[in-house]
Design a protein around this motif. Structure first.
Motif, short mmCIF file in Angstrom:
data_model
loop_
_atom_site.label_atom_id
_atom_site.label_comp_id
_atom_site.label_asym_id
_atom_site.label_seq_id
_atom_site.Cartn_x
_atom_site.Cartn_y
_atom_site.Cartn_z
N ALA A 191 0.83 -1.20 0.00
CA ALA A 191 0.00 0.00 0.00
C ALA A 191 0.86 1.25 0.00
O ALA A 191 0.56 2.24 -0.67
N ALA A 192 1.96 1.23 0.75
CA ALA A 192 2.85 2.39 0.83
C ALA A 192 3.48 2.69 -0.52
O ALA A 192 3.76 3.86 -0.84
N LYS A 193 3.70 1.68 -1.31
CA LYS A 193 4.30 1.87 -2.64
C LYS A 193 3.35 2.60 -3.59
O LYS A 193 3.78 3.13 -4.61
N ARG A 194 2.08 2.60 -3.24
CA ARG A 194 1.06 3.17 -4.14
C ARG A 194 0.59 4.56 -3.68
O ARG A 194 -0.49 5.01 -4.04
N THR A 195 1.36 5.20 -2.85
CA THR A 195 1.02 6.54 -2.38
C THR A 195 2.27 7.41 -2.36
O THR A 195 3.39 6.90 -2.28
N ASP A 196 2.07 8.72 -2.44
CA ASP A 196 3.22 9.62 -2.35
C ASP A 196 3.39 10.17 -0.93
O ASP A 196 4.16 11.10 -0.71
N SER A 197 2.66 9.60 0.03
CA SER A 197 2.83 10.01 1.43
C SER A 197 4.23 9.66 1.92
O SER A 197 4.79 8.63 1.54
N VAL A 198 4.77 10.50 2.79
CA VAL A 198 6.05 10.22 3.44
C VAL A 198 5.73 9.78 4.87
O VAL A 198 5.05 10.50 5.60
N VAL A 199 6.22 8.61 5.25
CA VAL A 199 5.92 8.06 6.56
C VAL A 199 7.13 8.21 7.49
O VAL A 199 8.23 7.77 7.16
N TYR A 200 6.89 8.85 8.63
CA TYR A 200 7.86 8.90 9.72
C TYR A 200 7.26 8.12 10.89
O TYR A 200 6.04 8.00 11.00
#
Length: 306
Positions: A191-200
């Motif tokens: 799922a993370a690969k399909r978004t441009d969100s940056v996760v900290y």
């Protein structure tokens, strides 16, 4: 119904009902334009003052023509996902609430915030809103009890990313390993690969004592398993999106870690380009380097063109 479908259905129940119709398109990176958040550091210091011409960006190995976007012109969407399992009760919860409220003071006009809590279940306490008063009220509803559904919460936080032009920072706080999620780590990473969100992520590195009795003696040991298991997942997730994990050594350090996260995110560069010479669909591996200046470059590993 498969395990993944059950988890997705649960996330939709928690998150989807609170989102406007325009937010139903998730995890898409179109090929009309790609935006990449980039952090540059030299040792412990951030490298400032760079221009688009200082970067070399390759999409599937093909050199691209990039431009830089002024980050001040892009509103911030801050999605907070906080652990409210039983281990957070007491002083830790008070420190967490203070850290979250302090984070709000660093936001600018036009920025929006959402608040998720997770224990045995994931709860959306406030959807993305510019109202600081609403988020303050949501913080007062936090209670600590139950197990920890870290992976499900990360998935739900990513699902809150809307199709607006803002930059999305997902900030996850947890003090322990996952004990209640439906989703596997691989599902959340996909799922993370399909978004441009940056996760900290902010993880508590405090070691917990274990008491064993051996030969009539009480032996106090230190358990690092919890930190290692949670840290491994969070490090994989944050690295995939170009973020990182900050470790708080005590409850008092949570506030400083939150503040550092927001300050660092403000210092990131935003590169934009229209893909040329590459496939219009599928997974695209990204490689971002500096041309001359020395420094460590951190950016998301790629994107899906759909």
């Amino acid at each position: 119904m498969t395990r993944l479908h059950q988890a997705c259905a649960a996330a939709i129940v928690v998150v989807g009902a609170a989102l406007p119709p325009t937010a139903q398109q998730r995890f898409r990176s179109g090929t009309v334009g790609v935006r990449v958040d980039v952090l540059v550091a030299r040792g412990q210091e951030l490298v400032r003052g760079l221009k688009a011409t200082d970067f070399e960006l390759r999409d599937e190995g093909v050199l691209q023509n990039v431009s830089e976007i002024e980050v001040e012109q892009i509103p911030l969407n801050l999605i907070l996902a906080v652990d409210t399992s039983g281990s957070v009760a007491g002083e830790r919860m008070r420190s967490l609430v203070q850290a979250g409220q302090s984070l709000l003071n660093g936001l600018r006009a036009g920025d929006r915030v959402a608040l998720l809590s997770f224990s045995t279940r994931v709860r959306l306490l406030a959807p993305l809103t510019p109202s600081r008063q609403q988020i303050d009220g949501a913080f007062t509803k936090l209670t600590a009890q139950g197990a920890t559904s870290l992976r499900d919460a990360a998935f739900a936080a990513l699902a809150l990313r809307e199709t607006d032009p803002g930059r999305t920072l997902v900030l996850i706080f947890s003090d322990g390993t996952d004990t209640a999620s439906w989703l596997r780590a691989a599902d959340v990473i996909d799922a993370a690969k399909r978004t441009d969100s940056v996760v900290y992520a902010v993880a508590l590195a405090e070691r917990r004592p274990l008491v064993n009795i051996s030969g009539g003696r009480i032996i106090v040991q230190r358990d690092t398993t919890t930190v290692q298991e949670a840290g491994k997942f969070l490090e994989h997730l944050t690295a995939e999106t170009g973020g990182r994990v900050l470790f708080a050594n005590s409850n008092r350090d949570i506030r400083a870690a939150f503040t550092e996260t927001l300050a660092e995110f403000r210092e990131r560069y935003v590169l934009s380009y229209t893909p040329a010479g590459v496939s219009p669909t599928g997974w695209h591996r990204l490689d971002v380097k500096l041309k001359v200046t020395s420094g460590k470059v951190t950016a998301r590993r790629g994107y899906f063109a759909e």
